[in-house]
Design a protein around this motif. Structure first.
Motif, PDB file in Angstrom:
ATOM      1  N   ALA A   7       0.809  -1.223   0.000  1.00  0.00           N
ATOM      2  CA  ALA A   7       0.000   0.000   0.000  1.00  0.00           C
ATOM      3  C   ALA A   7       0.841   1.272   0.000  1.00  0.00           C
ATOM      4  O   ALA A   7       0.301   2.365  -0.153  1.00  0.00           O
ATOM      5  N   SER A   8       2.133   1.155   0.175  1.00  0.00           N
ATOM      6  CA  SER A   8       3.007   2.332   0.267  1.00  0.00           C
ATOM      7  C   SER A   8       3.198   2.974  -1.104  1.00  0.00           C
ATOM      8  O   SER A   8       3.628   2.327  -2.056  1.00  0.00           O
ATOM      9  N   THR A   9       2.916   4.264  -1.193  1.00  0.00           N
ATOM     10  CA  THR A   9       3.125   4.973  -2.460  1.00  0.00           C
ATOM     11  C   THR A   9       4.602   5.054  -2.801  1.00  0.00           C
ATOM     12  O   THR A   9       4.985   5.047  -3.980  1.00  0.00           O
ATOM     13  N   ASP A  10       5.466   5.129  -1.763  1.00  0.00           N
ATOM     14  CA  ASP A  10       6.912   5.172  -2.013  1.00  0.00           C
ATOM     15  C   ASP A  10       7.408   3.853  -2.599  1.00  0.00           C
ATOM     16  O   ASP A  10       8.245   3.829  -3.505  1.00  0.00           O
ATOM     17  N   VAL A  11       6.887   2.755  -2.073  1.00  0.00           N
ATOM     18  CA  VAL A  11       7.251   1.438  -2.597  1.00  0.00           C
ATOM     19  C   VAL A  11       6.718   1.279  -4.018  1.00  0.00           C
ATOM     20  O   VAL A  11       7.413   0.764  -4.901  1.00  0.00           O
ATOM     21  N   GLN A  12       5.514   1.732  -4.248  1.00  0.00           N
ATOM     22  CA  GLN A  12       4.942   1.659  -5.587  1.00  0.00           C
ATOM     23  C   GLN A  12       5.761   2.478  -6.577  1.00  0.00           C
ATOM     24  O   GLN A  12       5.934   2.075  -7.735  1.00  0.00           O
ATOM     25  N   GLU A  13       6.274   3.608  -6.130  1.00  0.00           N
ATOM     26  CA  GLU A  13       7.115   4.436  -7.004  1.00  0.00           C
ATOM     27  C   GLU A  13       8.404   3.713  -7.373  1.00  0.00           C
ATOM     28  O   GLU A  13       8.861   3.771  -8.522  1.00  0.00           O
ATOM     29  N   LEU A  14       8.997   3.012  -6.398  1.00  0.00           N
ATOM     30  CA  LEU A  14      10.205   2.231  -6.681  1.00  0.00           C
ATOM     31  C   LEU A  14       9.916   1.123  -7.690  1.00  0.00           C
ATOM     32  O   LEU A  14      10.752   0.807  -8.541  1.00  0.00           O
ATOM     33  N   GLN A  15       8.726   0.548  -7.599  1.00  0.00           N
ATOM     34  CA  GLN A  15       8.337  -0.484  -8.567  1.00  0.00           C
ATOM     35  C   GLN A  15       8.143   0.123  -9.955  1.00  0.00           C
ATOM     36  O   GLN A  15       8.583  -0.444 -10.969  1.00  0.00           O
ATOM     37  N   GLN A  16       7.512   1.274 -10.015  1.00  0.00           N
ATOM     38  CA  GLN A  16       7.258   1.927 -11.300  1.00  0.00           C
ATOM     39  C   GLN A  16       8.557   2.345 -11.985  1.00  0.00           C
ATOM     40  O   GLN A  16       8.650   2.325 -13.217  1.00  0.00           O
ATOM     41  N   LYS A  17       9.556   2.702 -11.189  1.00  0.00           N
ATOM     42  CA  LYS A  17      10.847   3.085 -11.742  1.00  0.00           C
ATOM     43  C   LYS A  17      11.681   1.875 -12.144  1.00  0.00           C
ATOM     44  O   LYS A  17      12.758   2.028 -12.738  1.00  0.00           O
ATOM     45  N   GLY A  18      11.196   0.692 -11.799  1.00  0.00           N
ATOM     46  CA  GLY A  18      11.893  -0.523 -12.185  1.00  0.00           C
ATOM     47  C   GLY A  18      13.017  -0.937 -11.261  1.00  0.00           C
ATOM     48  O   GLY A  18      13.870  -1.747 -11.634  1.00  0.00           O
ATOM     49  N   PHE A  19      13.029  -0.405 -10.022  1.00  0.00           N
ATOM     50  CA  PHE A  19      14.084  -0.737  -9.077  1.00  0.00           C
ATOM     51  C   PHE A  19      13.697  -1.868  -8.123  1.00  0.00           C
ATOM     52  O   PHE A  19      14.550  -2.559  -7.585  1.00  0.00           O
ATOM     53  N   LEU A  20      12.405  -2.030  -7.908  1.00  0.00           N
ATOM     54  CA  LEU A  20      11.916  -2.993  -6.920  1.00  0.00           C
ATOM     55  C   LEU A  20      10.794  -3.816  -7.534  1.00  0.00           C
ATOM     56  O   LEU A  20      10.000  -3.313  -8.340  1.00  0.00           O
TER      57      LEU A  20
ATOM     58  N   ARG B 200      11.953  -8.313  -4.160  1.00  0.00           N
ATOM     59  CA  ARG B 200      13.360  -8.348  -4.557  1.00  0.00           C
ATOM     60  C   ARG B 200      13.694  -7.094  -5.353  1.00  0.00           C
ATOM     61  O   ARG B 200      12.812  -6.398  -5.862  1.00  0.00           O
ATOM     62  N   CYS B 201      14.984  -6.829  -5.467  1.00  0.00           N
ATOM     63  CA  CYS B 201      15.463  -5.711  -6.273  1.00  0.00           C
ATOM     64  C   CYS B 201      15.654  -6.178  -7.710  1.00  0.00           C
ATOM     65  O   CYS B 201      15.983  -7.342  -7.956  1.00  0.00           O
ATOM     66  N   SER B 202      15.468  -5.268  -8.641  1.00  0.00           N
ATOM     67  CA  SER B 202      15.805  -5.552 -10.029  1.00  0.00           C
ATOM     68  C   SER B 202      17.324  -5.476 -10.185  1.00  0.00           C
ATOM     69  O   SER B 202      18.048  -5.137  -9.234  1.00  0.00           O
ATOM     70  N   TRP B 203      17.807  -5.755 -11.402  1.00  0.00           N
ATOM     71  CA  TRP B 203      19.254  -5.678 -11.645  1.00  0.00           C
ATOM     72  C   TRP B 203      19.764  -4.274 -11.352  1.00  0.00           C
ATOM     73  O   TRP B 203      20.785  -4.104 -10.680  1.00  0.00           O
ATOM     74  N   ASN B 204      19.043  -3.264 -11.810  1.00  0.00           N
ATOM     75  CA  ASN B 204      19.451  -1.882 -11.540  1.00  0.00           C
ATOM     76  C   ASN B 204      19.220  -1.506 -10.082  1.00  0.00           C
ATOM     77  O   ASN B 204      19.999  -0.756  -9.493  1.00  0.00           O
ATOM     78  N   GLY B 205      18.155  -2.026  -9.501  1.00  0.00           N
ATOM     79  CA  GLY B 205      17.831  -1.697  -8.123  1.00  0.00           C
ATOM     80  C   GLY B 205      18.855  -2.205  -7.128  1.00  0.00           C
ATOM     81  O   GLY B 205      19.106  -1.572  -6.095  1.00  0.00           O
ATOM     82  N   LEU B 206      19.460  -3.351  -7.422  1.00  0.00           N
ATOM     83  CA  LEU B 206      20.434  -3.925  -6.496  1.00  0.00           C
ATOM     84  C   LEU B 206      21.616  -2.980  -6.285  1.00  0.00           C
ATOM     85  O   LEU B 206      22.175  -2.918  -5.189  1.00  0.00           O
ATOM     86  N   ALA B 207      21.974  -2.228  -7.310  1.00  0.00           N
ATOM     87  CA  ALA B 207      23.070  -1.270  -7.196  1.00  0.00           C
ATOM     88  C   ALA B 207      22.677  -0.067  -6.343  1.00  0.00           C
ATOM     89  O   ALA B 207      23.546   0.680  -5.887  1.00  0.00           O
ATOM     90  N   LEU B 208      21.372   0.120  -6.123  1.00  0.00           N
ATOM     91  CA  LEU B 208      20.863   1.251  -5.338  1.00  0.00           C
ATOM     92  C   LEU B 208      20.272   0.795  -4.014  1.00  0.00           C
ATOM     93  O   LEU B 208      19.485   1.516  -3.398  1.00  0.00           O
ATOM     94  N   LEU B 209      20.657  -0.383  -3.561  1.00  0.00           N
ATOM     95  CA  LEU B 209      20.047  -0.975  -2.371  1.00  0.00           C
ATOM     96  C   LEU B 209      20.135  -0.055  -1.154  1.00  0.00           C
ATOM     97  O   LEU B 209      19.187   0.050  -0.374  1.00  0.00           O
ATOM     98  N   ASP B 210      21.275   0.630  -0.983  1.00  0.00           N
ATOM     99  CA  ASP B 210      21.444   1.489   0.193  1.00  0.00           C
ATOM    100  C   ASP B 210      20.420   2.620   0.241  1.00  0.00           C
ATOM    101  O   ASP B 210      20.100   3.121   1.331  1.00  0.00           O
ATOM    102  N   SER B 211      19.923   3.050  -0.901  1.00  0.00           N
ATOM    103  CA  SER B 211      18.917   4.113  -0.914  1.00  0.00           C
ATOM    104  C   SER B 211      17.494   3.548  -0.908  1.00  0.00           C
ATOM    105  O   SER B 211      16.547   4.256  -0.568  1.00  0.00           O
ATOM    106  N   ILE B 212      17.344   2.285  -1.270  1.00  0.00           N
ATOM    107  CA  ILE B 212      16.026   1.646  -1.269  1.00  0.00           C
ATOM    108  C   ILE B 212      15.632   1.176   0.132  1.00  0.00           C
ATOM    109  O   ILE B 212      14.479   1.301   0.550  1.00  0.00           O
ATOM    110  N   LEU B 213      16.602   0.661   0.880  1.00  0.00           N
ATOM    111  CA  LEU B 213      16.302   0.079   2.193  1.00  0.00           C
ATOM    112  C   LEU B 213      15.657   1.066   3.168  1.00  0.00           C
ATOM    113  O   LEU B 213      14.721   0.687   3.880  1.00  0.00           O
TER     114      LEU B 213
END
Length: 379
Positions: free
Chosen positions: A316-329, A337-350
């Motif tokens: 339900a989180s809009t922030d999480v949904q935004e990460l999904q829309q950007k293709g990071f999560l 799980r993180c996408s291939w690009n998202g894994l490189a940004l894990l420190d900012s996603i967590l």
């Protein structure tokens, strides 16, 4: 030291509800400077108090050093079947900057010896983001590493530790660190180079081919119980006295001399015991689990979180949904799980996910579940 290690091993195993050991890791400092008989003694103690099969992964960390180390074959004879070698770099200038006491030739010799003794079960550590290192020099060095490595590589970005000589040199502008942009390029190019060479990335920093993954480290990332033995060791396990419900975080005394004295007096040297809350445990499950490329499956999360599944906690989180829309999560039927690009940004996603997890735990459960249901109906 050996007697104390045996005693603490026995005591903590008896205190825990761990009956089967899937891996043993001799690491931290330079364990290869110990006597192989110490490894034998610890493994014998473990096998007396828990199930330790002939196929259990037993890893020894090794630093290529010119003197003071017993032959690796003696450690293998003592029960070690996997070797993790701190190569760090094959560039002489980089090794000097890092303050290592080995050269590239000694590193190569150590890796060759290890591959002969434990074929397919040798891991090497390599470091990037070293002062003076460029993207192109890093790529050339990694290609050289691929010519001598076995089936497992761990890549680590250099982190400056306050108080070290290297930290002071950078602080006083005697050395300069690569830019954040360059270190990001180094990580991205390394992932591509290793993939082309047949290595599968299974965690942020770890790559393996021929399924030579580290059983021990996977245990950490999947939040399994583990017992830490020795000065400064950390552990996470369920003590028998707590009835199989709560997990404790334990830290052993750091100073070796004090640690030995406390073990002799109390049969162990646990300096700190913290009972993990449900939220604290889930934070560890989240932080460690998302380091893996496979992420966290629904079944694994539910085993730790009967209060809410992954969709209920994060969907339900809009922030999480935004990460999904950007293709990071990715949050789907497979889990989180993180996408291939998202894994490189894990420190900012967590931080986003941790904040949402905390929000879930501090929101009345009925309100949170109703909100999730409303969003699902709106779709």
């Amino acid at each position: 030291m050996r007697d104390c290690l045996q005693q603490e091993t026995q005591t903590l195993l008896q205190m825990s509800q761990v009956s089967r050991i899937s891996s043993v890791f001799f690491g931290g400092g330079t364990p290869s400077l110990a006597q192989p008989s110490t490894v034998t003694a610890v493994l014998e103690t473990v096998s007396k108090h828990a199930h330790l099969s002939d196929h259990t992964e037993v890893t020894l960390e090794v630093n290529p050093a010119p003197t003071g180390r017993a032959p690796l074959k003696d450690f293998v004879a003592a029960g070690v079947n996997r070797l993790s070698i701190g190569v760090q770099s094959l560039n002489e200038a980089n090794l000097k900057v890092l303050g290592r006491d080995h050269n590239s030739q000694q590193a190569l010799q150590t890796v060759l010896e290890a591959k002969t003794l434990c074929p397919g079960q040798v891991s090497i550590d390599v470091m990037f983001g070293i002062p003076g290192q460029s993207v192109s020099s890093w790529e050339s060095e990694l290609e050289e590493v691929l010519c001598m490595c076995d089936d497992h590589i761990s890549l680590y970005q250099l982190t400056l530790e306050r108080g070290t000589q290297l930290f002071k040199q950078v602080q006083h502008s005697q050395l300069s660190m690569p830019s954040d942009e360059d270190t990001a390029k180094m990580y991205t190019s390394a992932r591509k180079i290793l993939k082309k060479a047949g290595f599968l990335q299974y965690e942020v920093s770890n790559f393996a081919r021929n399924n030579a993954v580290s059983t021990h480290n996977i245990g950490y990332w999947k939040a399994q119980q583990y017992i830490g033995i020795g000065p400064g060791a950390h552990g996470r396990f369920i003590p028998r006295a707590l009835g199989g419900v709560y997990r404790e975080a334990r830290t052993q005394t750091l100073e070796p001399d004090v640690w030995m004295r406390e073990v002799q007096q109390h049969r162990h040297a646990t300096r700190r015991r913290i009972q993990l809350s449900q939220l604290g445990l889930l934070e560890e499950v989240l932080v460690m689990g998302l380091r893996m490329t496979e992420g966290i499956c629904h079944q694994h999360w539910t085993a730790f979180s009967p209060e809410g599944n992954l969709h209920q906690v994060f969907g339900a989180s809009t922030d999480v949904q935004e990460l999904q829309q950007k293709g990071f999560l990715i949050l789907d039927d497979g889990g989180l799980r993180c996408s291939w690009n998202g894994l490189a940004l894990l420190d900012s996603i967590l931080p986003v996910l941790l904040l949402q997890l905390e929000t879930f735990f501090h929101t009345p459960r009925s309100a949170m579940l109703n909100t999730t249901a409303d969003r699902q109906r709106d779709r």
